[in-house]
Design a protein around this motif. Structure first.
Motif, short mmCIF file in Angstrom:
data_model
loop_
_atom_site.label_atom_id
_atom_site.label_comp_id
_atom_site.label_asym_id
_atom_site.label_seq_id
_atom_site.Cartn_x
_atom_site.Cartn_y
_atom_site.Cartn_z
N VAL A 30 -2.82 13.29 -6.24
CA VAL A 30 -3.12 12.95 -4.84
C VAL A 30 -2.30 11.75 -4.39
O VAL A 30 -1.73 11.73 -3.28
CB VAL A 30 -4.62 12.69 -4.67
CG1 VAL A 30 -4.91 12.14 -3.27
CG2 VAL A 30 -5.43 13.96 -4.91
N ILE A 31 -2.20 10.74 -5.24
CA ILE A 31 -1.45 9.53 -4.90
C ILE A 31 0.03 9.86 -4.68
O ILE A 31 0.65 9.42 -3.69
CB ILE A 31 -1.63 8.46 -5.99
CG1 ILE A 31 -3.08 7.97 -6.01
CG2 ILE A 31 -0.67 7.29 -5.75
CD1 ILE A 31 -3.37 7.00 -7.13
N VAL A 32 0.61 10.65 -5.60
CA VAL A 32 2.02 11.03 -5.47
C VAL A 32 2.25 11.84 -4.20
O VAL A 32 3.24 11.67 -3.49
CB VAL A 32 2.48 11.80 -6.72
CG1 VAL A 32 3.87 12.38 -6.50
CG2 VAL A 32 2.47 10.89 -7.94
N SER A 33 1.32 12.74 -3.88
CA SER A 33 1.45 13.57 -2.67
C SER A 33 1.42 12.71 -1.42
O SER A 33 2.21 12.89 -0.49
CB SER A 33 0.33 14.61 -2.63
OG SER A 33 0.38 15.47 -3.75
N VAL A 34 0.49 11.76 -1.40
CA VAL A 34 0.39 10.87 -0.23
C VAL A 34 1.65 10.03 -0.07
O VAL A 34 2.18 9.87 1.03
CB VAL A 34 -0.87 9.99 -0.35
CG1 VAL A 34 -0.88 8.91 0.74
CG2 VAL A 34 -2.13 10.83 -0.27
N ILE A 35 2.14 9.49 -1.19
CA ILE A 35 3.37 8.67 -1.13
C ILE A 35 4.54 9.50 -0.65
O ILE A 35 5.36 9.06 0.17
CB ILE A 35 3.64 8.06 -2.51
CG1 ILE A 35 2.56 7.02 -2.85
CG2 ILE A 35 5.02 7.40 -2.53
CD1 ILE A 35 2.70 6.44 -4.25
N THR A 36 4.64 10.75 -1.15
CA THR A 36 5.73 11.63 -0.71
C THR A 36 5.65 11.91 0.78
O THR A 36 6.68 11.88 1.49
CB THR A 36 5.69 12.95 -1.49
OG1 THR A 36 5.75 12.67 -2.90
CG2 THR A 36 6.85 13.83 -1.11
N MET A 37 4.46 12.16 1.28
CA MET A 37 4.29 12.41 2.71
C MET A 37 4.66 11.17 3.53
O MET A 37 5.33 11.27 4.56
CB MET A 37 2.85 12.82 3.00
CG MET A 37 2.47 14.20 2.44
SD MET A 37 0.75 14.61 2.75
CE MET A 37 0.71 14.56 4.53
N LEU A 38 4.23 9.99 3.06
CA LEU A 38 4.55 8.77 3.77
C LEU A 38 6.05 8.52 3.81
O LEU A 38 6.61 8.12 4.85
CB LEU A 38 3.83 7.58 3.13
CG LEU A 38 2.31 7.52 3.33
CD1 LEU A 38 1.73 6.35 2.54
CD2 LEU A 38 1.97 7.39 4.81
#
Length: 239
Positions: A30-38
């Motif tokens: 989840v953290i990696v996905s959020v960072i990628t989206m940001l």
């Protein structure tokens, strides 16, 4: 009995450890996905609102244009400014010494004179000069007026007027020259218009809405303008 309890305890700990690892993996995902989206949103915003056209060095471009104009080929200088390079720099020196033309913080006198001559030689609009010289239209207008004032100061020494002597019918036709009033330029236009209409009315019944500019009309207007300007200069010098 004891062995069974120990096995159950080990199994329970192992299961808990596996669950913790799975939870950690889900959290990391989840953290990696959020960072990628940001990062994707930031990249899009940067490209849309911050990335501009490559910056131009207008100073270098302007100097290059001016060097080609009055330091390059003699033919280019004559075609663009209607002066040879030698005559151009001599004119700049005269305007500085006798016309009190001074350079400003950003515009040298050679550039100001070049803009002035360029506009007069080709009847250019300020927006055309703005594109060529990379200067604002306000700067161009201000420099044009500065050079014009310097030209007027040296006009008595370098502008020579021819004497025009009108005799006979020509003198009577242009008798209003003696009135010495610039407003009579409109009177000249009206008189020429009326005369032209009379000529046309004698030949045809069609209504005249325009008057063709003839060589006679142009010559007469030139004579009028030259005489009135010469008289204005005399009155100004003795005022």
């Amino acid at each position: 009995m004891d062995s069974s309890v120990v096995d159950n305890s080990i199994t329970s700990r192992k299961r808990k450890r596996d669950e913790d690892e799975e939870e950690l993996e889900r959290t990391m995902f989840v953290i990696v996905s959020v960072i990628t989206m940001l990062l994707g949103v930031m990249a899009w915003y940067h490209n849309k609102y911050f990335v501009k056209e490559p910056a131009h060095d207008w100073e270098i471009e302007r100097h290059g244009f001016l060097n080609r104009l009055y330091r390059g080929a003699e033919r280019d200088c004559v075609e663009q400014l209607r002066l040879s390079k030698r005559a151009f720099f001599k004119l700049c020196r005269i305007l500085q010494e006798k016309g009190q033309l001074v350079r400003t913080r950003n515009v040298p006198t050679t550039e100001a004179v070049a803009m002035f001559l360029h506009i007069l030689a080709h009847n250019l609009k300020y927006r055309v000069v703005h594109f060529s010289y990379c200067r604002s239209k306000e700067t161009i207008s201000r420099q044009f007026n500065n050079v014009l004032r310097a030209m007027m100061k040296v006009g008595n020494d370098y502008l020579k007027f021819h004497d025009y002597n009108l005799e006979g019918s020509e003198a009577n036709k242009w008798r209003w020259f003696e009135l010495q009033d610039l407003e009579l330029l409109s009177v000249v236009d009206d008189e020429l218009t009326n005369q032209q209409r009379e000529r046309v009315r004698n030949n045809t019944t069609d209504e005249v809405t325009t008057v063709q500019v003839t060589e006679e009309w142009t010559t007469s207007r030139d004579i009028l303008a030259m005489n009135m300007f010469a008289e204005y200069q005399v009155r100004r010098n003795f005022a």
